[in-house]
Motif scaffolding. Structure first.
Motif, PDB file in Angstrom:
ATOM      1  N   ASP A  41      13.967   6.013 -19.237  1.00  0.00           N
ATOM      2  CA  ASP A  41      14.427   7.409 -19.435  1.00  0.00           C
ATOM      3  C   ASP A  41      14.099   7.087 -20.683  1.00  0.00           C
ATOM      4  O   ASP A  41      13.420   8.873 -20.934  1.00  0.00           O
ATOM      5  CB  ASP A  41      15.445   7.553 -18.308  1.00  0.00           C
ATOM      6  N   MET A  42      15.435   7.049 -21.169  1.00  0.00           N
ATOM      7  CA  MET A  42      15.337   6.942 -22.956  1.00  0.00           C
ATOM      8  C   MET A  42      13.496   7.199 -23.516  1.00  0.00           C
ATOM      9  O   MET A  42      13.121   8.130 -24.314  1.00  0.00           O
ATOM     10  CB  MET A  42      15.737   5.882 -23.747  1.00  0.00           C
ATOM     11  N   THR A  43      12.499   5.889 -23.272  1.00  0.00           N
ATOM     12  CA  THR A  43      11.962   5.989 -23.490  1.00  0.00           C
ATOM     13  C   THR A  43      10.505   6.856 -23.674  1.00  0.00           C
ATOM     14  O   THR A  43      10.096   7.617 -24.265  1.00  0.00           O
ATOM     15  CB  THR A  43      11.091   4.465 -23.428  1.00  0.00           C
ATOM     16  N   LEU A  44      10.970   7.526 -22.616  1.00  0.00           N
ATOM     17  CA  LEU A  44      10.151   8.281 -21.638  1.00  0.00           C
ATOM     18  C   LEU A  44      10.031   9.517 -22.634  1.00  0.00           C
ATOM     19  O   LEU A  44       9.478  10.692 -22.645  1.00  0.00           O
ATOM     20  CB  LEU A  44      10.209   8.544 -20.476  1.00  0.00           C
ATOM     21  N   ARG A  45      11.686  10.205 -22.609  1.00  0.00           N
ATOM     22  CA  ARG A  45      11.704  11.065 -22.806  1.00  0.00           C
ATOM     23  C   ARG A  45      11.174  11.502 -24.614  1.00  0.00           C
ATOM     24  O   ARG A  45      10.938  12.690 -25.145  1.00  0.00           O
ATOM     25  CB  ARG A  45      13.461  11.404 -23.402  1.00  0.00           C
ATOM     26  N   VAL A  46      11.500  10.611 -25.698  1.00  0.00           N
ATOM     27  CA  VAL A  46      11.690  10.415 -27.098  1.00  0.00           C
ATOM     28  C   VAL A  46      10.077  10.342 -27.136  1.00  0.00           C
ATOM     29  O   VAL A  46       9.823  10.854 -28.509  1.00  0.00           O
ATOM     30  CB  VAL A  46      11.870   8.440 -26.986  1.00  0.00           C
ATOM     31  N   THR A  97       4.010  17.659 -10.227  1.00  0.00           N
ATOM     32  CA  THR A  97       4.669  18.664 -11.602  1.00  0.00           C
ATOM     33  C   THR A  97       5.615  17.782 -11.925  1.00  0.00           C
ATOM     34  O   THR A  97       5.992  17.576 -12.038  1.00  0.00           O
ATOM     35  CB  THR A  97       5.764  19.959 -10.946  1.00  0.00           C
ATOM     36  N   THR A  98       5.408  18.321 -13.339  1.00  0.00           N
ATOM     37  CA  THR A  98       6.404  16.821 -14.341  1.00  0.00           C
ATOM     38  C   THR A  98       7.720  17.109 -13.983  1.00  0.00           C
ATOM     39  O   THR A  98       8.429  18.248 -14.045  1.00  0.00           O
ATOM     40  CB  THR A  98       6.146  16.687 -15.987  1.00  0.00           C
ATOM     41  N   PRO A  99       8.955  16.017 -13.649  1.00  0.00           N
ATOM     42  CA  PRO A  99       9.700  15.875 -13.620  1.00  0.00           C
ATOM     43  C   PRO A  99      10.607  16.615 -14.583  1.00  0.00           C
ATOM     44  O   PRO A  99      10.300  15.998 -16.107  1.00  0.00           O
ATOM     45  CB  PRO A  99      10.444  14.790 -13.152  1.00  0.00           C
ATOM     46  N   PRO A 100      11.977  17.257 -15.130  1.00  0.00           N
ATOM     47  CA  PRO A 100      12.542  16.992 -16.172  1.00  0.00           C
ATOM     48  C   PRO A 100      12.572  16.204 -16.553  1.00  0.00           C
ATOM     49  O   PRO A 100      13.123  14.867 -16.291  1.00  0.00           O
ATOM     50  CB  PRO A 100      13.902  18.100 -15.538  1.00  0.00           C
ATOM     51  N   MET A 101      12.516  16.515 -17.572  1.00  0.00           N
ATOM     52  CA  MET A 101      13.030  15.435 -18.953  1.00  0.00           C
ATOM     53  C   MET A 101      11.925  13.976 -18.769  1.00  0.00           C
ATOM     54  O   MET A 101      12.593  12.959 -18.966  1.00  0.00           O
ATOM     55  CB  MET A 101      14.328  14.409 -18.654  1.00  0.00           C
ATOM     56  N   LYS A 102      10.960  14.563 -17.918  1.00  0.00           N
ATOM     57  CA  LYS A 102       9.567  13.132 -18.578  1.00  0.00           C
ATOM     58  C   LYS A 102       8.812  13.579 -18.813  1.00  0.00           C
ATOM     59  O   LYS A 102       7.867  14.787 -18.618  1.00  0.00           O
ATOM     60  CB  LYS A 102       9.187  12.956 -16.915  1.00  0.00           C
ATOM     61  N   ASP A 103       7.837  12.763 -19.586  1.00  0.00           N
ATOM     62  CA  ASP A 103       6.544  13.547 -19.973  1.00  0.00           C
ATOM     63  C   ASP A 103       5.675  12.992 -19.173  1.00  0.00           C
ATOM     64  O   ASP A 103       5.695  11.878 -18.496  1.00  0.00           O
ATOM     65  CB  ASP A 103       6.341  12.310 -20.895  1.00  0.00           C
ATOM     66  N   LEU A 104       4.672  13.869 -19.399  1.00  0.00           N
ATOM     67  CA  LEU A 104       3.785  14.700 -18.263  1.00  0.00           C
ATOM     68  C   LEU A 104       2.681  13.313 -18.036  1.00  0.00           C
ATOM     69  O   LEU A 104       2.679  12.304 -17.305  1.00  0.00           O
ATOM     70  CB  LEU A 104       2.394  15.561 -18.498  1.00  0.00           C
ATOM     71  N   THR A 105       2.088  12.905 -19.146  1.00  0.00           N
ATOM     72  CA  THR A 105       1.277  11.827 -19.937  1.00  0.00           C
ATOM     73  C   THR A 105       1.953  10.372 -18.414  1.00  0.00           C
ATOM     74  O   THR A 105       1.119   9.676 -17.985  1.00  0.00           O
ATOM     75  CB  THR A 105       1.436  10.744 -21.081  1.00  0.00           C
ATOM     76  N   MET A 106       2.899   9.710 -19.476  1.00  0.00           N
ATOM     77  CA  MET A 106       3.829   8.998 -18.689  1.00  0.00           C
ATOM     78  C   MET A 106       3.715   8.837 -17.491  1.00  0.00           C
ATOM     79  O   MET A 106       3.197   7.877 -16.392  1.00  0.00           O
ATOM     80  CB  MET A 106       4.729   7.984 -19.147  1.00  0.00           C
TER      81      MET A 106
END
Lengths: 450, 657
Positions: free
Chosen positions: B148-153, B370-379
């Protein structure tokens, strides 16, 4: 309905009738002999003797008779009958039988095995006749001149008038090189000259001679035909015996069509504890591959059924292609179940041996011309398409202006000799290039054109 | 063809370099090019990377691609602005990524590295090689939701990277690299995989020793790394963890850059060796895949031994299972689900149709996304797509063309500009998909028809096999413009697709001859041309198409009849294939077992449970290039030997779309 017996019956009956038409006087003794023969092939004598009703149409045999072998056997039994009638007119024997044979062949020219068997019988008759004639000739000079001596002489002397082809055709088997008798047999007219002259020399003993010679000829020919029957009936075993030499452990074998010879061949190898795998192409519109697969599985072989279209895809993992032939032509070409040419091409491409199993009665002394078309049989389109759907298109005759739809459904395929690696016959394995020679052993040159 | 020559020009130059030099050298010309631009960078960078990993790695030196910087290097900041060649390289990388993600069985179905789905999809492509090597490490460092962290970052990271690119001076980079040379020497091997080190025969033994030592050091430093990452506002546990911490910032940066380069080179090399497909005789992988699978499948009892590497499942039970599960599965978008069912049931057949249906489903799915919260669309979207794809694979193995389309889509997703808002991104993706369908499939077909119709003259007898929609279009068009010809349709069991074609052609008034494949050598004598469709064409010119195509082509070849293959260029694939065994798809064996025999019932009953009897329903076969006279594609009419050229040159162009 169409059991084996039925056809045996019909055939022998028909052969008998046609023979009766060609050779008019059939005397009771001959008929009796016929009864005996029919009994020997387990046919009801009553039926076969009901010759007085001449209106039965000749059976169209090709479609119903399942395999060539059965065919030939039935033909032979009938030809045996014909031959028996020939005893009456022993001099004409080959010629009258030829006429009958021609009719048989004309009934379905695509069944080449019929012609083959007719030719074989003709060959037997000719040969026996000749051997008798020469025996008579030889009896005049040196009473018990053995065949071997004569062979030597015949070879040494040579007959400039005889063509090499006649010599070759006269040789009955590879074991027996061209002999004096067989040389003479090539030209029946000339062969009769010494005979008649010799018999004419002492005219008082002529009739006695003739009757004994006739009996002897009859006997010999019957024996020869019986031998042939035996040979054809046993060709599966003969071929299957060689299986062990050709199939090794863990081999993958591709086959197509349904052939009893192939079945026996594979099973023979299986019985010898070889374990191998068989791919069977299903043989699309008639699915004979499924029948073969069923029997193979019943005998415990590992069998995989593939679609016909997958032949090329699978051939790279196949060690050997083994097929049963419908007919083998004189040039070494093979007529087999439809789709065989494709498999042969694929095998050639992948350097996979393409082996053809054929009894010697399938060796046809003819050279093929455009066999894909001329020696083929086109079957009903209904095997491929449902009539209901396309029937308006299939209707050419009405000129309705609808587009032309043809459905091509051939039965046989021709494989040129260059694609065949090996023939395995009951006399052993042969190269395609050797076939013409083998054929010369079995047939008289005179009979090639019927 | 001519209009296409233009774009070719640049690649061609590059290609010369690629080809003339031996394997390791392909990239070497490139530094020279970049030399002409930022001259400073070269001196330091090329020797630098040359030194650690030997000759083979040298290409790494070349200006790192932007994409790279996104993924890996961005946190390391100073990266020179990629020159044109670098851009190309990026493309190449993209391609590599596609290769990696092309076969989602590998990445998704949990084969090699993945500790979690998201993680895999995140860097499945660009890091593929990387990931593999470090899979153990990754999973070690990941156990606690590092994912998750990765994604957020990720998003900030990217933007930062851009800034970095803008601000970085080449000089600085040079300095950095120069100072860090020693370090990079040491650090680099750490990241190199075993496979790679195996490859570099030139690398010295001591380097390997260093590598080992540093690996140990790295393991020790993992915790530290994550800490450091946190303070640098990049709480990316995975990647920092891989780096040796106890050094100063600058060296680290260089090392990571060079590593990246090494990886990218590796990738690029691998790009030509496309990803291996999942082999179903590998028990452990299959088990893993099974655990994730949506579709319940029971392995068939009577498998064909030769094809153990392909999935052989019992048919018939998936469909009811799936349709009953339709409401309980929320992971799969309903449109995708529908397409999957259609594939499974065989309602959609034909490569183009399947591909288009799949893309439309993806379009829908993206629209609803829809992009979930705290997530990056691309990934997240990539992960989603991967999930869809693996679902589709379970329904029916993907065709090559579908694989290509998926690669395209993933590439589009990855290349989305970061500053795009979600609706914009979605709209752009959907339009890209639409464009792909229009240009690569529909328009391509039209072009092919235009080309191919020139090869049909009056009085010809054309043979075609099975059903190919392009061939159908060609025949109908030729008929429309008044050509007089006859068509021979060859068909085969079990699908009998030819009847469909026959029906369509006959209703349009074409004269047809219909026959089965066994009779092909009977009919071939009267045929003047053979038109075939394709499922894919591989770069060695092998035609991968419906089973039986090879037979037809072979017989045509034997009869000296030209064989013309009609295939859209998007179906070309850079894999190579020699036979039909290694890569194939198995259809339902019952389709073969059921034959319209008179005694059929008895037949199937007695056969069903016999171990000795198998039915093999191959779906494809491969036709060697020697049987193909010509390939008609949207790029023109080419010989089969030109396939790799198209794949190489135009695939890049495609990526620019």
């Amino acid at each position: 309905i169409y059991t084996k017996e039925f056809f045996l019956e019909r055939l022998s009956y028909w052969a008998f009738v046609s023979a009766a038409q060609t050779l008019r006087p059939i005397k009771p003794p001959a008929s009796h002999y016929l009864v005996f023969l029919f009994n020997s092939v387990s046919l009801s004598p009553e039926y076969s003797l009901s010759t007085s009703s001449p209106h039965r149409s000749p059976p169209s045999h090709s479609h119903r008779c399942r395999t060539c072998n059965r065919w030939c056997l039935s033909l032979l039994t009938s030809s045996g009958n014909v031959r028996l009638r020939d005893l009456k007119l022993q001099r004409d024997a080959p010629w009258s039988f030829l006429a009958v044979g021609a009719q048989l062949v004309a009934a379905n020219p695509v069944e080449l095995a019929v012609g083959n068997v007719v030719r074989r019988v003709l060959h037997i008759i000719r040969e026996e006749d000749l051997s008798l004639a020469t025996a008579a000739v030889a009896g005049l000079d040196l009473l018990d001149a053995s065949d071997d001596d004569e062979d030597v002489n015949g070879k040494g002397i040579g007959y400039p008038g005889m063509s090499a082809a006649v010599v070759a055709a006269a040789a009955r088997s590879t074991l027996r090189p061209p002999s004096l008798q067989t040389l003479l047999e090539g030209t029946p007219e000339s062969a009769t000259v010494p005979y008649t002259s010799s018999s004419g020399a002492d005219s008082e003993s002529k009739t006695a001679d003739k009757s004994s010679i006739t009996r002897k000829l009859k006997h010999d020919v019957i024996e020869g035909v019986n031998q042939l029957i035996h040979e054809i009936a046993g060709c599966h075993e003969q071929i299957a015996e060689q299986a062990i030499e050709h199939i090794h452990q863990n081999e993958v074998i591709l086959t197509l069509g349904s052939s009893r010879t192939v079945l026996e061949f594979l099973c023979a190898a299986k019985e010898k504890k070889r374990s191998f795998r068989v791919f069977v192409a299903e043989g699309a519109p008639r699915y004979q591959g499924h029948l073969l697969a069923k029997e193979l599985v019943a005998r415990g072989l590992q069998t995989t059924v593939i679609t016909d279209s997958a032949v090329f895809a699978m051939i790279s993992r196949v060690n050997m292609v083994i097929i049963g032939a419908h007919a083998v032509m004189a040039n070494g070409g093979v007529i087999g179940p439809v789709g065989v040419n494709m498999a042969a091409l694929a095998a050639k491409k992948h350097a996979v041996p393409f082996v053809v199993l054929a009894g010697s009665h399938k060796l046809c002394p003819l050279y093929p011309h455009n066999p894909e078309v001329l020696l083929n049989e086109l079957r009903s389109p209904s095997e491929l398409l449902d009539f209901g759907e396309f029937s308006d298109c299939l209707d050419f005759g009405t000129g309705s202006g609808s587009p032309l739809l043809q459905v091509v459904n051939p039965t046989f395929d021709y494989v040129p000799p260059s694609l065949v690696s090996l023939f395995i016959t009951d006399t052993g394995g042969h190269n395609p290039s050797y076939m013409y020679r083998l054929i010369a052993d079995y047939y008289s040159a005179d009979d090639l054109v019927m | 063809m001519d209009p296409r020559r233009g774009p070719l020009a640049v690649p061609k130059v590059r290609r010369v370099g690629f080809f003339t030099s031996i394997e390791p050298s392909p990239e070497t010309p490139r530094p020279n090019r970049s030399l002409s631009g930022p001259a400073e960078a070269i001196t330091s960078s090329s020797p630098l990377s040359d030194s650690p990993s030997g000759q083979f790695i040298s290409p790494v030196q070349i200006p790192p691609s932007r994409h790279h910087s996104d993924n890996l290097a961005s946190r390391a900041a100073p990266v020179p602005v990629p020159g044109p060649s670098a851009f190309r390289r990026q493309l190449a990388n993209d391609r590599a990524l596609h290769v990696g993600s092309y076969n989602p069985v590998d990445s998704l179905l949990g084969t090699s590295p993945p500790s979690s789905n998201g993680e895999v999809s995140e860097d499945s492509g660009s890091l593929f090689g990387f990931q593999r090597s470090d899979s153990a490490k990754l999973s070690a460092s990941f156990p606690n939701g590092g994912f998750d962290m990765t994604l957020r970052v990720r998003a900030p990271q990217e933007s930062e990277a851009k800034v970095a690119i803008a601000s970085t001076s080449d000089g600085r980079k040079k300095n950095v690299e120069a100072s860090g040379e020693g370090e990079s020497l040491a650090a680099k091997p750490r990241k190199e995989k075993e496979t790679k080190s195996l490859k570099e025969k030139t690398s010295k033994a001591e380097r390997r020793a260093i590598q080992e030592a540093q690996r140990a050091a790295k393991a020790a430093a993992k915790g530290e790394g994550s800490k450091r990452a946190g303070e640098s506002s990049r709480p990316k546990p995975s990647k920092p963890a891989k780096q040796p911490q106890p050094k100063k910032e600058a060296p680290q940066v260089t090392s990571s850059v060079s590593e990246k380069r090494a990886v990218s080179v590796e990738k690029e090399r691998r790009m030509d060796v496309p990803q291996t497909q999942m082999q179903y005789d590998d028990k452990s992988r299959v088990d893993k895949a099974k655990r994730r699978s949506v579709v319940e499948q029971t392995e068939s009892k009577n498998k064909v031994e030769l094809f153990l590497h392909l999935p052989q499942y019992e048919r018939g039970n998936q469909l009811p299972n799936l349709s009953s599960n339709i409401f309980s599965l929320d992971t799969i978008h309903h449109a995708v689900y529908k397409v999957g069912l259609q594939h499974l049931a065989g309602d959609i057949a034909g490569d183009n149709a399947r591909c288009i249906a799949m893309l439309h489903a993806f379009q829908e799915a993206i629209n609803d996304y829809t992009t979930p919260p705290m997530k990056d669309l691309t990934m997240d979207l990539t992960a989603k797509i991967n999930g869809y794809v693996s679902f589709l694979i379970e329904c029916r193995p993907l065709s090559m063309s579908m694989g290509n389309a998926i690669r395209f889509l993933k590439n589009q997703i990855r290349k989305l500009p970061v500053d795009l808002s979600e609706p914009e991104a979605k709209a752009s993706l959907c339009s890209e998909i639409g464009r792909f369908i229009d240009e690569k499939i529909l328009l391509a077909d039209k072009v092919i028809v235009q080309y191919a119709v020139t090869k049909i003259r009056d009085g010809e007898v054309l043979l075609t096999y099975g059903f190919s929609c392009v061939v159908e279009m060609i025949l109908l068009y030729a008929h429309e413009i008044g050509r007089k010809f006859r068509v021979v349709i060859v068909d085969s069991r079990p699908n009998l697709e030819g009847q469909k074609l026959l029906r369509r052609l006959v209703t349009r008034g074409l004269d047809c001859t219909y026959t089965h494949i066994n009779a092909v050598s009977y009919i071939m004598g009267e045929v003047t041309r053979v038109f075939l469709g394709a499922s894919s064409i591989f770069s060695n010119g092998t035609l991968y198409s419906k089973v039986g195509t090879a037979c037809v082509a072979m017989v045509a070849n034997a009869f000296s009849v030209p064989v013309i293959v009609c295939c859209e260029a998007y179906k070309f694939h850079e894999r190579v294939l020699l036979d039909s065994i290694c890569s194939n798809e198995l259809g339902d064996p019952d389709a073969i077992a059921n034959v319209p025999l008179r005694n059929n019932k008895k037949h199937s009953k007695t056969m069903d449970n016999n171990k000795n009897l198998q039915f093999l329903n191959l779906m494809y076969d491969s036709t060697p290039a020697e049987y193909i006279s010509m390939i008609v594609t949207d790029y023109g009419m080419i010989p089969p030997t030109s396939i790799p050229v198209i794949v190489r040159e135009y695939r890049r162009e495609d990526l620019l779309l």
